[in-house]
Design a protein around this motif. Sequence first.
Motif, mmCIF file in Angstrom:
data_model
loop_
_atom_site.group_PDB
_atom_site.id
_atom_site.type_symbol
_atom_site.label_atom_id
_atom_site.label_comp_id
_atom_site.label_asym_id
_atom_site.label_seq_id
_atom_site.Cartn_x
_atom_site.Cartn_y
_atom_site.Cartn_z
ATOM 1 N N UNK A 33 68.939 44.942 100.053
ATOM 2 C CA UNK A 33 69.289 43.519 100.079
ATOM 3 C C UNK A 33 70.016 43.125 101.355
ATOM 4 N N UNK A 34 70.489 44.092 102.117
ATOM 5 C CA UNK A 34 71.124 43.790 103.395
ATOM 6 C C UNK A 34 72.603 43.506 103.280
ATOM 7 N N UNK A 35 73.434 44.370 103.872
ATOM 8 C CA UNK A 35 74.883 44.189 103.764
ATOM 9 C C UNK A 35 75.396 42.902 104.397
ATOM 10 N N UNK A 36 74.666 42.334 105.359
ATOM 11 C CA UNK A 36 75.156 41.107 105.992
ATOM 12 C C UNK A 36 75.204 39.947 105.006
ATOM 13 N N UNK A 37 74.461 40.042 103.901
ATOM 14 C CA UNK A 37 74.476 38.985 102.895
ATOM 15 C C UNK A 37 75.763 38.974 102.082
ATOM 16 N N UNK A 38 76.607 39.989 102.248
ATOM 17 C CA UNK A 38 77.847 40.069 101.479
ATOM 18 C C UNK A 38 79.014 39.371 102.159
ATOM 19 N N UNK A 39 78.886 39.049 103.434
ATOM 20 C CA UNK A 39 79.963 38.366 104.141
ATOM 21 C C UNK A 39 80.316 37.066 103.442
ATOM 22 N N UNK A 40 81.593 36.883 103.114
ATOM 23 C CA UNK A 40 82.053 35.652 102.491
ATOM 24 C C UNK A 40 81.803 35.564 100.992
ATOM 25 N N UNK A 41 81.207 36.583 100.406
ATOM 26 C CA UNK A 41 80.967 36.595 98.960
ATOM 27 C C UNK A 41 82.155 37.237 98.261
ATOM 28 N N UNK A 42 82.341 36.927 96.989
ATOM 29 C CA UNK A 42 83.396 37.529 96.177
ATOM 30 C C UNK A 42 82.750 38.280 95.027
ATOM 31 N N UNK A 43 83.186 39.533 94.824
ATOM 32 C CA UNK A 43 82.688 40.352 93.718
ATOM 33 C C UNK A 43 83.841 40.641 92.772
ATOM 34 N N UNK A 44 83.658 40.320 91.496
ATOM 35 C CA UNK A 44 84.622 40.664 90.456
ATOM 36 C C UNK A 44 84.048 41.888 89.755
ATOM 37 N N UNK A 45 84.765 43.014 89.842
ATOM 38 C CA UNK A 45 84.241 44.264 89.301
ATOM 39 C C UNK A 45 85.159 44.749 88.191
ATOM 40 N N UNK A 46 84.629 44.762 86.983
ATOM 41 C CA UNK A 46 85.385 45.292 85.851
ATOM 42 C C UNK A 46 85.209 46.802 85.819
ATOM 43 N N UNK A 47 86.210 47.493 85.325
ATOM 44 C CA UNK A 47 86.140 48.958 85.303
ATOM 45 C C UNK A 47 86.169 49.545 86.695
ATOM 46 N N UNK A 48 86.843 48.869 87.601
ATOM 47 C CA UNK A 48 86.836 49.269 89.007
ATOM 48 C C UNK A 48 87.941 50.244 89.378
#
Length: 100
Positions: A33-48
């Motif tokens: 999917x390309x790591x550049x698409x993650x810039x500026x995104x927020x990930x909420x990770x449960x069990x992290x």
Amino acid sequence: HGMMRMLSLGLGLGLGLPGLGPKSTPEQVLSICGPSQLQGKTAVITGATNGIGLETAKVLGSHGCKVIVCGRSETSSTEAAKKVQLARRSGGERPEAIPE
């Protein structure tokens, strides 16, 4: 499968990305999917706070994604956020720790 679905929905990609499945690693997902698409995104990770959740948080943080670490206790969430902080890309947003 949960991470693939989260990335697919969060990045606006269709589900069923070729070459990915329930045993795909975070690195495999990013290679497609390309790591550049993650810039500026927020990930909420449960069990992290450990295992695959922690590894996913570290990989996403290292690719510029803001990570919100959720765990069962404030102590474990804070410790996990520190590990994500060490892995994150310089200039990226600091991870947040939220006990569940």
